[in-house]
Scaffold this motif. Sequence first.
Motif, PDB file in Angstrom:
ATOM      1  N   ASN A  91     -13.125   3.433  -8.220  1.00 34.61           N
ATOM      2  CA  ASN A  91     -11.286   2.964  -8.519  1.00 34.61           C
ATOM      3  C   ASN A  91     -11.400   3.623  -6.883  1.00 34.61           C
ATOM      4  OD1 ASN A  91      -7.946   4.293  -8.658  1.00 34.61           O
ATOM      5  ND2 ASN A  91      -8.967   4.511 -10.798  1.00 34.61           N
ATOM      6  N   GLU A  92     -10.175   2.996  -6.375  1.00 32.81           N
ATOM      7  CA  GLU A  92     -10.063   2.661  -5.051  1.00 32.81           C
ATOM      8  C   GLU A  92      -9.359   3.795  -4.759  1.00 32.81           C
ATOM      9  OE1 GLU A  92      -8.346  -1.151  -3.993  1.00 32.81           O
ATOM     10  OE2 GLU A  92     -10.717  -2.592  -4.529  1.00 32.81           O
ATOM     11  N   LYS A  93      -8.116   3.938  -5.391  1.00 29.98           N
ATOM     12  CA  LYS A  93      -7.361   5.153  -5.374  1.00 29.98           C
ATOM     13  C   LYS A  93      -7.325   6.487  -5.178  1.00 29.98           C
ATOM     14  CE  LYS A  93      -3.224   2.373  -6.589  1.00 29.98           C
ATOM     15  NZ  LYS A  93      -1.757   2.342  -7.773  1.00 29.98           N
ATOM     16  N   THR A  94      -9.523   6.776  -6.411  1.00 26.92           N
ATOM     17  CA  THR A  94      -9.594   8.058  -6.084  1.00 26.92           C
ATOM     18  C   THR A  94     -10.707   8.108  -6.070  1.00 26.92           C
ATOM     19  OG1 THR A  94     -10.335   7.328  -8.757  1.00 26.92           O
ATOM     20  CG2 THR A  94      -7.889   8.661  -8.938  1.00 26.92           C
TER      21      THR A  94
END
Length: 327
Positions: A91-94
């Motif tokens: 997940n690029e955000k987390t």
Amino acid sequence: MDTLPPPEEASDFLASPRTLLQVEQFLGRGAMEGGFVLAGADGAGKATLAFLLAATVLSGGKKLGDVDPKVRSMIAAGAHPDLTVMRRQENEKTGKLRQEIDVDQARKVISKLHQTSASGRSVVIVDLADELNRNAANSLLKVLEEPPKGAVLFLLSRSPSRLLPTLTSRCRKIALGAVEEDALANWLAQRTGSSVDDARTLARDAEGAPGRALRLALGEGQEAASVADSFLRAVEGKQDLLAASRKFAGKGQELIAEEARGIVLARLRRRLTEDGIENSERGRRIEAYDQARALFSYIGTADPAQTALVAGLRIRDVMAGKTTHVR
């Protein structure tokens, strides 16, 4: 050897004679097309077999391991144009792995399968199919119903009964069962340089799964065995249970603790099949195992040290003939 090689680079494969016969029959008949579920416990060798089959198929081999060295090198480097591996992505955000394999990944794979391949064959490895979300599984279903010529999909699964029935009904199944203890111990001793007696203990703790046995023999696996040993000795009153339970906690200890819990459960399971025990004793052992399995399943939502402590106390009470219930 002090690290476990990734399945893409594994140089040998160990399985039960039944599994190997099934694989050789599919290859010998030229029937390695369409969908296959490779089913087995953690460490049974599903991914190793999938990559070895991929290399064999893409080399035009008729026997498992009949592989072109160039093909093997390309697969090990993740550079073969006709092999696609589906795994959970970051997940690029987390910065953490996603919980599922999503439909976008499935659609990309389907699109690639319908393109012309360099070798005339196309291989997809889904590692693990258990992690496909419903939309992704339904997308793959369309390919399994009418697979492109020369395409083969290997769906790796620890729990095939939990996969969509419509998915598994369109696949043939290759089951990777437990490897016989002596065969696994000898293989493990050769791979690690350990004594056959030590290797046999590891084979039992791994319940016949070669990858897991090798993992237990190396690095953090040895620490996990030590944690499990301390816990079971504490349950028997030979060590302090609180101190032993605390070894299941700690930052960075999650994988070690998970492996240790698996060893504890494996040893409790083995005690269920020992000869010469009375029915009342066997009943207590079954209840002790059930208590431990139920409590250890709460890990992730509870403090691991506290859970281990409660599990140890419950196992001790059950073996002493006291009635207890998981709440």
